[in-house]
Design an enzyme around this catalytic site. Structure first.
Site, mmCIF file in Angstrom:
data_model
loop_
_atom_site.group_PDB
_atom_site.id
_atom_site.type_symbol
_atom_site.label_atom_id
_atom_site.label_comp_id
_atom_site.label_asym_id
_atom_site.label_seq_id
_atom_site.Cartn_x
_atom_site.Cartn_y
_atom_site.Cartn_z
ATOM 1 N N PHE A 465 39.068 43.675 37.373
ATOM 2 C CA PHE A 465 37.657 43.700 37.767
ATOM 3 C C PHE A 465 36.874 44.870 37.191
ATOM 4 O O PHE A 465 35.907 45.319 37.796
ATOM 5 C CB PHE A 465 37.519 43.668 39.297
ATOM 6 C CG PHE A 465 38.324 42.576 39.903
ATOM 7 C CD1 PHE A 465 37.865 41.277 39.860
ATOM 8 C CD2 PHE A 465 39.561 42.829 40.435
ATOM 9 C CE1 PHE A 465 38.625 40.244 40.358
ATOM 10 C CE2 PHE A 465 40.331 41.796 40.932
ATOM 11 C CZ PHE A 465 39.869 40.499 40.897
ATOM 12 N N CYS A 466 37.262 45.358 36.025
ATOM 13 C CA CYS A 466 36.511 46.454 35.405
ATOM 14 C C CYS A 466 36.291 47.580 36.394
ATOM 15 O O CYS A 466 35.219 48.181 36.431
ATOM 16 C CB CYS A 466 35.144 45.982 34.903
ATOM 17 S SG CYS A 466 35.243 44.724 33.676
ATOM 18 N N ASN A 467 37.252 47.815 37.260
ATOM 19 C CA ASN A 467 37.051 48.862 38.254
ATOM 20 C C ASN A 467 38.344 49.667 38.383
ATOM 21 O O ASN A 467 39.119 49.478 39.322
ATOM 22 C CB ASN A 467 36.643 48.224 39.589
ATOM 23 C CG ASN A 467 35.993 49.238 40.502
ATOM 24 O OD1 ASN A 467 36.560 50.307 40.742
ATOM 25 N ND2 ASN A 467 34.818 48.923 41.012
#
Ligand SMILES: *Cc1c(COP(=O)(O)O)cnc(C)c1O
Length: 867
Positions: A465-467
């Protein structure tokens, strides 16, 4: 079941805020959602028909030219762009009287990048020749919240340039709150002092200009203050956690000094999806707010904005400048004057003006459909609470929970806190992020969840999640582990979902304005159906003689009994099967029949698995398993022209205990997915296959480790305690595969079944089509000899079925079976994975092989006639 749970929900106080008109709205406005369960609103929500129709009508009836000109059509465009800017400010309750400006960008990320590049960083010179003055002046600091999206984390990339660097700190919520608390204590105990007492700032001058809106009397300072930037998401896109909007004023009040000022960049991309950000209190609002409009309206995509305090205009730096951003410019001297407004200065090139027209309409569209944007939040909150409670309630037979949900308050003493937080829109947005666990505590790979959900038309998102901050925190991965995972070949978007016993990512479900209670309940029922262990999955390996057993079909309308005619295993993928002799029981492991599709042939050059489709001679290779001798015997049929008469030469023996060396481990591709397989290095074995197929290849094995006490069958097997017929499922059995075997060569369906009658019908059909023209041969690129052979042996073997049944009247009845029992084994029939390949003039033989992998493989043959 779902209907009754639905009414239960609607009648309870939990449904408070739920939009009861949503079913009708959804039907009318979101036809694209028909039959889909869409749980990825945090990825992008969906556009309403209302908006799309208004938009196209608008474009048909109005003439829009490139803005920045005096023509009526250009002015029309500018008017719409101005209107959209104003609607954005109104939506966020920001004053429209000049305190704020809106800069259009391509997306939220571009907005963040713009802020980072324009920000008045003070850099510490890294060169040794730096002046003393520069040395004593502190550098700016960029503080990023741990839960930041990669788009914010990416600001790190600006830390170093030719002039020097600024500092970076990643901070957790707790650390920040601690710091604010201790700063507050200091503020109370002593008057604020400058950071460097040996370098005091001069006292404020009495005639300080009020034009410096940062709050520092400009002429009072020898130099500009050092600006720090605190960047954080209003809502974490990973797990939905929301962060206090009061941080802005706290940070400024407690951390600002006379020489250091803190500015705040709020990433509202995820938050604004369903919640309303309120910028009405100017002094307490962040300085920069970035948003992305596809997240709010589903359309237009490719449009975001930075909402910025106008007073910051003079501080912001402009590097590159493009078309439209200058008021005057010379070509032969480096002289230009930028447009006066912030947006005029920072919007390089032509605006995405037609999409801005769509945006202008989108605000009205939402009001038209939902009454007000403010009705969305209570609706999704009610659903979010329902989803969380239901997922928490999913338990295996032994009481172990199925879902490990990533929400705060998981600590022992915070248990109550957590359940109170999820349903509170102050604390959480409508997102749940989780991984699933088996009843024995082992992880279920998120890749499996994704694939199975896809089959059921349930749309979830999986991965990291690009996190990175949230991912590392919740999956308990150290930076070292993330690096090691990369070394082991895992990248963000691949299929390696579990490494070293830990998940490398997770599953996210998120809700939007058009989500319904049916979607939530159907999703819960999907989890229940596919992932709950109703009995111990590790006890599932038992031997049974299934041949001759009747097949009990749930809801069967058939009058004649259906029974198992043969049980076949295919030890080497794409090669000929081995028919289990009558009267012999065969071990059933969690992933399917023991040794079924455990080996394959791998292309020496590409590392891909060889298939019969490309190498038809593979159908002449037969592998038999001799359990008693612990041997796999592989032989190939002699070529029909009989060149090879020495039968022994045609055979090789491979020990079932023979595990190829670990060092030969390389990734291999099966059906486009990544799976770890062990490669044989024995020249004898590999040459045998290469020579016969006339293709450099080698044998590989995907061992199924948990073949733990698989007792090899003997007459004693019959004395084994009979297990209670618990549910054992096609797809679920695959999920119970041991760790390290994310995808077995046997693919999603561990057992394949076909009715003899269905085979017969296809054979008739091929004969009819063929009429002696050799169509089968041509279609499959076979030699004449092979064609003869195939025609003769065009059997269930060609469809790679594990169970062949007899007793059906018509053929294809198995397409409609839902659940069957053979002996003690209960199977769910999964015919959903059937690819809907329209019959065209491509090669039916290809499809046989593909279709044969799954249940109920055929379209009605008549459809193909005449093509
Ligand atoms: C989606 C998202 C982004 C990226 O937005 P884009 O418009 O795709 O650049 C950044 N931050 C958060 C919190 C998001 O949810």
């Amino acid at each position: 079941m779902i209907q009754s749970l639905k009414s239960q929900f609607l009648e309870s106080k939990d449904s408070l805020g739920y939009n009861t008109a949503i079913d009708a709205i959804r039907k009318e406005q979101y036809p694209q959602l028909k039959d889909s369960i869409y749980l990825d609103h945090a990825g992008a929500t969906l556009p309403a028909q209302h908006l799309l129709q208004r938009f196209s009508a608008d474009l048909y009836s109005n003439l829009y030219a490139n803005p920045h000109s005096k023509s009526p059509s250009s002015q029309a465009t500018s008017a719409r762009v101005d209107s959209a800017r104003r609607k954005i400010l109104e939506h966020f309750k920001a004053s429209i009287h000049g305190e704020w400006d809106v800069i259009f960008t391509a997306n939220a990320t571009a907005g963040i990048k713009l802020v980072g590049e324009a920000f008045p960083w003070t850099r510490r010179s890294s060169s040794a020749t730096a002046s003393m003055a520069n040395e004593t002046r502190p550098a700016s600091k960029l503080m990023i919240l741990q839960e930041a999206h990669t788009s914010l984390v990416g600001l790190r990339g600006l830390a170093q340039d030719a002039e020097g660097c600024f500092e970076i700190e990643t901070i957790s919520k707790n650390q920040l709150e601690q710091r604010l608390l201790s700063a507050q204590a200091k503020v109370h105990c002593s008057p604020p002092s400058s950071i460097k007492p040996h370098h005091p700032s001069p006292p404020p001058s009495p005639n300080a200009s009020t034009s410096d809106l940062i709050g520092i009397p400009s002429s009072a300072m020898l130099e500009e203050p050092v600006y720090n930037l605190f960047a954080y998401p209003a809502q974490c896109n990973f797990g939905g956690r929301r962060f206090p909007l009061s941080w802005t004023s706290q940070i400024k009040n407690q951390l600002d000094t006379r020489t250091t000022k803190n500015l705040v960049l709020l990433d509202a991309a995820s938050y604004a999806m369903t919640a309303e950000l309120d910028l009405s209190d100017y002094s307490k609002s962040p300085d920069f707010i970035v948003v992305s409009f596809y997240k709010m309206f589903g359309f237009p995509t490719g449009l975001g904005a930075v909402i910025v305090k106008t007073e910051l205009g003079p501080k912001l730096r402009k590097g590159y400048f493009g078309g439209g951003t200058v008021s005057a410019i010379t070509s032969d001297e480096p002289w230009q004057v930028y447009r006066p407004s912030i947006h005029g200065r920072f919007e390089d090139g032509t605006l995405n003006f037609l999409d801005i027209v769509a945006l202008d309409l989108a605000f009205d569209s939402i009001r038209e459909i939902y009454g007000s944007y403010s009705n969305i939040s209570p609706h999704v909150t009610a659903l979010h609470r329902l989803m969380y409670k239901s997922m928490k309630g999913l338990k295996h037979y032994n009481g172990a929970p199925l879902c490990d949900i990533y929400v705060d308050g998981e600590d022992q003493d915070e248990k109550i806190m957590e359940s109170q937080l999820v349903g509170d829109p102050e604390a959480y947005g409508p997102i749940l992020n989780f991984n699933l666990k088996r009843s024995n505590g082992k992880w279920i790979g998120y890749g499996d969840v994704d694939r199975l959900a896809g089959m059921k038309n349930i749309h979830v998102r999986t991965g990291g999640f690009c996190n990175p901050g949230s991912m590392q925190r919740w999956l308990n991965l150290s930076a070292d582990e993330v690096k090691k995972n990369l070394e082991a070949g895992h990248v963000c978007w691949d299929d390696t979902d579990i490494l070293n016993g830990k998940p490398t990512g997770s599953v996210r479900v998120s809700l939007g304005a058009m989500s319904t209670v049916d979607e939530v309940l159907n999703f819960i029922s999907f989890l229940e159906e596919y992932f709950i262990d109703y009995s111990d999955p590790d006890a599932a390996a038992l031997s049974e003689d299934l041949i001759g057993e009747t097949v009990d079909i749930e809801d069967s309308t058939a009058s004649t009994p259906v029974e198992v005619d043969s049980v076949i295993i295919y030890p080497i993928k794409s090669c000929r099967g081995y028919k289990v002799p009558r009267g012999k029981s065969w071990p059933i492991a969690p992933h399917g029949l023991l040794y079924d599709r455990e080996w394959m042939l791998v292309d020496d050059v590409t590392g891909g698995a060889l298939t019969q489709k490309r190498y038809p001679r593979m159908c002449m290779i037969r592998a038999e398993i001799h359990l008693e001798q612990n041997l796999m015997v592989v032989e190939h049929d002699q070529d029909v022209n009989g060149a090879d008469s020495n039968r022994n030469k045609n055979r090789i023996y491979i020990s079932l205990d023979d595990m190829p060396a670990e060092s030969a481990k390389r990734p291999s591709t099966v059906c486009g997915d990544c799976t770890a397989v062990l490669h044989y290095t024995s020249p004898e074995i590999n040459e045998w296959f290469s020579k016969f197929l006339d293709k450099p290849c080698h044998l590989a094995r995907q061992p199924v480790i948990s073949q733990n006490p698989v007792t090899h069958p003997s007459s004693a097997d019959k004395a084994l305690p009979q297990p209670t017929p618990g549910p054992s499922r096609f797809v679920k059995s695959h999920l119970n595969a041991p760790e390290g075997a994310p995808i077995l060569l046997s693919n999603e369906s561990p057992f394949l079944l076909i009715a003899d009658k269905s085979v017969e019908r296809v054979r008739d059909w091929v004969d009819e089509q063929d009429q002696g023209q050799g169509a089968v041969r041509r279609l499959a690129n076979l030699s004449e000899d092979l064609d003869k052979k195939l025609r003769h042996e065009f059997t269930s073997d060609s469809f790679r079925a594990n169970f062949v049944t007899k007793g059906q009247q018509l053929g294809f009845e198995e397409d409609h079976w839902v659940r069957i029992q053979i002996g003690q084994q209960v199977f769910d029939v999964n015919s959903r994975s059937l690819p809907s390949v329209p019959y065209g003039d491509d090669r039916p033989i290809d499809r046989y092989e593909e279709y044969g992998r799954i249940f109920g493989p055929f379209e009605e043959p008549q459809e193909c006639k005449g093509k």
